[in-house]
Design a protein around this motif. Structure first.
Motif, mmCIF file in Angstrom:
data_model
loop_
_atom_site.group_PDB
_atom_site.id
_atom_site.type_symbol
_atom_site.label_atom_id
_atom_site.label_comp_id
_atom_site.label_asym_id
_atom_site.label_seq_id
_atom_site.Cartn_x
_atom_site.Cartn_y
_atom_site.Cartn_z
ATOM 1 N N TYR A 71 0.516 50.596 9.470
ATOM 2 C CA TYR A 71 1.784 50.421 10.151
ATOM 3 C C TYR A 71 2.845 49.950 9.163
ATOM 4 O O TYR A 71 2.535 49.287 8.165
ATOM 5 C CB TYR A 71 1.646 49.405 11.288
ATOM 6 C CG TYR A 71 0.572 49.786 12.283
ATOM 7 C CD1 TYR A 71 0.843 50.659 13.329
ATOM 8 C CD2 TYR A 71 -0.736 49.301 12.146
ATOM 9 C CE1 TYR A 71 -0.142 51.024 14.225
ATOM 10 C CE2 TYR A 71 -1.733 49.674 13.037
ATOM 11 C CZ TYR A 71 -1.429 50.537 14.071
ATOM 12 O OH TYR A 71 -2.408 50.907 14.945
ATOM 13 N N ASP A 72 4.093 50.307 9.460
ATOM 14 C CA ASP A 72 5.213 49.859 8.639
ATOM 15 C C ASP A 72 5.741 48.508 9.115
ATOM 16 O O ASP A 72 6.094 47.654 8.306
ATOM 17 C CB ASP A 72 6.343 50.892 8.675
ATOM 18 C CG ASP A 72 5.915 52.221 8.108
ATOM 19 O OD1 ASP A 72 5.347 52.229 7.000
ATOM 20 O OD2 ASP A 72 6.125 53.254 8.777
ATOM 21 N N VAL A 73 5.830 48.332 10.432
ATOM 22 C CA VAL A 73 6.352 47.089 11.007
ATOM 23 C C VAL A 73 5.460 46.667 12.168
ATOM 24 O O VAL A 73 5.068 47.502 12.991
ATOM 25 C CB VAL A 73 7.802 47.256 11.507
ATOM 26 C CG1 VAL A 73 8.305 45.949 12.117
ATOM 27 C CG2 VAL A 73 8.723 47.690 10.371
ATOM 28 N N VAL A 74 5.152 45.383 12.227
ATOM 29 C CA VAL A 74 4.412 44.807 13.351
ATOM 30 C C VAL A 74 5.368 43.883 14.105
ATOM 31 O O VAL A 74 5.970 42.977 13.525
ATOM 32 C CB VAL A 74 3.184 44.019 12.873
ATOM 33 C CG1 VAL A 74 2.511 43.318 14.054
ATOM 34 C CG2 VAL A 74 2.200 44.945 12.164
ATOM 35 N N ILE A 75 5.529 44.148 15.400
ATOM 36 C CA ILE A 75 6.378 43.336 16.273
ATOM 37 C C ILE A 75 5.443 42.562 17.194
ATOM 38 O O ILE A 75 4.714 43.162 17.990
ATOM 39 C CB ILE A 75 7.334 44.213 17.097
ATOM 40 C CG1 ILE A 75 8.149 45.123 16.179
ATOM 41 C CG2 ILE A 75 8.251 43.360 17.953
ATOM 42 C CD1 ILE A 75 8.902 46.219 16.915
ATOM 43 N N THR A 76 5.440 41.238 17.085
ATOM 44 C CA THR A 76 4.461 40.463 17.834
ATOM 45 C C THR A 76 5.099 39.244 18.492
ATOM 46 O O THR A 76 5.983 38.596 17.924
ATOM 47 C CB THR A 76 3.305 40.003 16.906
ATOM 48 O OG1 THR A 76 2.394 39.196 17.655
ATOM 49 C CG2 THR A 76 3.826 39.216 15.716
ATOM 50 N N ASP A 77 4.645 38.962 19.709
ATOM 51 C CA ASP A 77 5.033 37.731 20.381
ATOM 52 C C ASP A 77 4.403 36.553 19.630
ATOM 53 O O ASP A 77 3.301 36.674 19.075
ATOM 54 C CB ASP A 77 4.545 37.766 21.831
ATOM 55 C CG ASP A 77 5.167 36.676 22.678
ATOM 56 O OD1 ASP A 77 6.016 35.934 22.151
ATOM 57 O OD2 ASP A 77 4.801 36.570 23.852
ATOM 58 N N VAL A 78 5.094 35.430 19.594
ATOM 59 C CA VAL A 78 4.559 34.265 18.898
ATOM 60 C C VAL A 78 3.439 33.623 19.694
ATOM 61 O O VAL A 78 2.355 33.348 19.182
ATOM 62 C CB VAL A 78 5.674 33.239 18.613
ATOM 63 C CG1 VAL A 78 5.092 31.945 18.046
ATOM 64 C CG2 VAL A 78 6.686 33.820 17.640
ATOM 65 N N LEU A 79 3.685 33.377 20.982
ATOM 66 C CA LEU A 79 2.714 32.674 21.824
ATOM 67 C C LEU A 79 2.003 33.661 22.734
ATOM 68 O O LEU A 79 2.611 34.256 23.625
ATOM 69 C CB LEU A 79 3.419 31.596 22.653
ATOM 70 C CG LEU A 79 4.090 30.478 21.842
ATOM 71 C CD1 LEU A 79 4.755 29.480 22.778
ATOM 72 C CD2 LEU A 79 3.073 29.778 20.946
ATOM 73 N N MET A 80 0.718 33.846 22.483
ATOM 74 C CA MET A 80 -0.135 34.687 23.338
ATOM 75 C C MET A 80 -1.461 33.967 23.503
ATOM 76 O O MET A 80 -1.884 33.230 22.604
ATOM 77 C CB MET A 80 -0.354 36.070 22.702
ATOM 78 C CG MET A 80 0.886 36.938 22.645
ATOM 79 S SD MET A 80 0.574 38.568 21.895
ATOM 80 C CE MET A 80 0.346 38.103 20.169
ATOM 81 N N PRO A 81 -2.134 34.161 24.626
ATOM 82 C CA PRO A 81 -3.429 33.493 24.816
ATOM 83 C C PRO A 81 -4.452 33.998 23.808
ATOM 84 O O PRO A 81 -4.492 35.175 23.464
ATOM 85 C CB PRO A 81 -3.816 33.890 26.254
ATOM 86 C CG PRO A 81 -3.010 35.118 26.550
ATOM 87 C CD PRO A 81 -1.739 34.978 25.786
ATOM 88 N N GLY A 82 -5.252 33.056 23.291
ATOM 89 C CA GLY A 82 -6.267 33.440 22.319
ATOM 90 C C GLY A 82 -5.654 33.650 20.943
ATOM 91 O O GLY A 82 -5.191 32.708 20.294
ATOM 92 N N THR A 83 -5.619 34.868 20.499
ATOM 93 C CA THR A 83 -5.061 35.209 19.189
ATOM 94 C C THR A 83 -3.542 35.224 19.277
ATOM 95 O O THR A 83 -2.964 36.037 20.003
ATOM 96 C CB THR A 83 -5.576 36.583 18.735
ATOM 97 O OG1 THR A 83 -7.006 36.582 18.747
ATOM 98 C CG2 THR A 83 -5.079 36.925 17.340
ATOM 99 N N ASN A 84 -2.871 34.325 18.543
ATOM 100 C CA ASN A 84 -1.422 34.229 18.650
ATOM 101 C C ASN A 84 -0.721 35.059 17.576
ATOM 102 O O ASN A 84 -1.360 35.776 16.797
ATOM 103 C CB ASN A 84 -0.974 32.761 18.582
ATOM 104 C CG ASN A 84 -1.349 32.100 17.264
ATOM 105 O OD1 ASN A 84 -1.502 32.757 16.234
ATOM 106 N ND2 ASN A 84 -1.505 30.785 17.294
ATOM 107 N N GLY A 85 0.610 34.947 17.546
ATOM 108 C CA GLY A 85 1.390 35.765 16.623
ATOM 109 C C GLY A 85 1.093 35.489 15.164
ATOM 110 O O GLY A 85 1.116 36.406 14.325
ATOM 111 N N LEU A 86 0.814 34.214 14.813
ATOM 112 C CA LEU A 86 0.482 33.883 13.430
ATOM 113 C C LEU A 86 -0.813 34.557 12.998
ATOM 114 O O LEU A 86 -0.935 35.026 11.866
ATOM 115 C CB LEU A 86 0.373 32.368 13.254
ATOM 116 C CG LEU A 86 1.695 31.587 13.263
ATOM 117 C CD1 LEU A 86 1.428 30.093 13.188
ATOM 118 C CD2 LEU A 86 2.576 32.014 12.098
#
Length: 400
Positions: free
Chosen positions: A142-157
């Motif tokens: 992928y060229d760009v990953v767009i991710t929410d910061v706070l998600m249950p379990g595996t988070n954005g970090l």
């Protein structure tokens, strides 16, 4: 208010608030009296017009328009003559389509992002949570990953770390609706994230501009890496033949000699010289001579192993460093190279010529303390071959 001859009916703030939620629908270009109106359909007869794309309608800039968008309605009687067509990518001259991965646990927002970026020509994949995104990153590019910061379990970090592990040049954009931006700022400082965007978005143009800049930075970083590799290659190789240059050969050779001495392993050097090369240059010109050198280097590469080192030593002299190779095996390699040169017609001008090569071979002795000692022995052996007419291989087992 009119655009061309078509009346526009302003719609108030309530519909204007809808823009941020609905502009993800594909934009259309409406042809009205020979002019294009670029808009996004909100619902039947209602359209959102980005003012950035329609500077010729200054009246639309005043309130009650929401953000950078004006919401208007075309009267029913005037819809028939309109010809709807997809807005071409040329309307976004700076947009470079990319491959995007979206990790967002909000289903409606995830769907909106997919629709919007797909409408801009990007390849989009979406995941319902961070764990699914990490799984995709293990198998996809992928060229760009767009991710929410706070998600249950595996988070954005966690998603960012997986993305950088898969491709350190991938750009990561965080989505956050949390007033405390500590996590997003930490990601920017420590994790090489590109940017963060606050939810809810004031308008989707922020999304477009952010992803466009992320794609441009990724392209720039990849180009910088390519130029860096080319620069390093130009510093270490002979530009004419592609073989290593003399400086790089000595650097690698000294390290290989130290390794062979430490492990008591064999190490051999072959020094080649093309017979009658000066006469060929005088008869056919330097361009023909350059081509012969290139062909000789190619013959050597075909007959040497991957771990062997080929370098252009000086003018028409080449050296080969053969790790874990005794003098008899090195002599066999030199003979094969000389035989291939003698049997290969080399193109020169409108015809071909057949050349011969001479070789001197030397092998590491326990008393050797530098690569230069080994090279001097190989050069002495080569000189003896040349003194006896060339077209032969001579060994020089030890110094004296």
């Amino acid at each position: 208010m009119h655009f061309g001859q078509q009346p526009l009916i302003p719609v108030g703030n309530q519909a204007g608030e809808q823009v941020a939620q609905n502009l993800a629908f594909p934009r259309l270009a409406f042809e009205v009296d020979g002019l294009d109106v670029h808009a996004a359909p909100l619902r039947s007869g209602l359209y959102a017009l980005p003012l950035r794309l329609c500077p010729t309608v200054p009246a639309l800039r005043r309130k009650p328009w929401h953000g950078t968008c004006a919401v208007f309605m075309l009267r029913r009687p005037h819809l028939a003559p309109l010809r709807e067509k997809p807005l071409p990518m040329a309307k976004f001259p700076h947009m470079t389509p990319g491959r995007l991965l979206i990790a967002e646990d909000d289903e409606s927002l995830r769907a909106l992002l997919v629709r919007y970026f797909t409408s801009l020509g990007h390849g989009v994949e979406a995941c319902v949570d961070g764990a699914a995104a990490v799984g995709r990153l293990a198998t996809g590019q992928y060229d760009v990953v767009i991710t929410d910061v706070l998600m249950p379990g595996t988070n954005g970090l966690d998603v960012m770390r997986a993305a950088k592990a898969a491709d350190r040049l991938v750009e990561v954009v965080f989505l956050t609706g949390v007033p405390d931006l500590t996590t997003a700022i930490k990601a920017l400082r420590e994790g090489d994230a590109f940017d963060y965007i606050l939810k809810p978005f004031p308008n989707v143009e922020i999304l477009r501009a952010t992803i466009e800049r992320a794609l441009e930075r990724r392209a720039l970083r990849k180009e910088n890496e390519r130029l860096g590799r080319e620069l390093e290659r130009s510093r270490s190789t002979d530009p004419m033949t592609g073989a290593l240059n003399r400086r790089t050969f000595f650097d690698l050779g000294e390290r290989e000699l130290a390794r062979a001495t430490r492990h008591h392993e064999a190490l051999s050097i072959i020094m080649f010289d093309l017979d009658q090369f000066a006469n060929l240059n005088d008869s056919y010109g330097s361009a023909a001579g350059d081509n012969v050198l290139l062909q000789f280097a190619q013959i050597c590469r075909e007959l040497l192993r991957t771990e062997d080192v080929l370098a252009r030593y000086w003018a028409d002299k080449f050296v080969c460093l053969l790790p874990v190779t005794d003098i008899r095996s090195a002599e066999t390699v030199a003979e094969r190279v000389c035989a291939r040169v003698a049997s290969t017609p080399l193109p020169v001008g409108d015809g071909t010529v057949t050349l011969h090569a001479s070789a001197g071979v030397a092998s590491r002795e326990d008393s050797d303390r530098s690569l230069d000692t080994l090279l001097r022995r190989a050069e002495r052996a080569l000189r003896r071959v040349k003194d006896h007419g060339g077209n032969s291989v001579q060994t020089e087992p030890k110094d004296y």
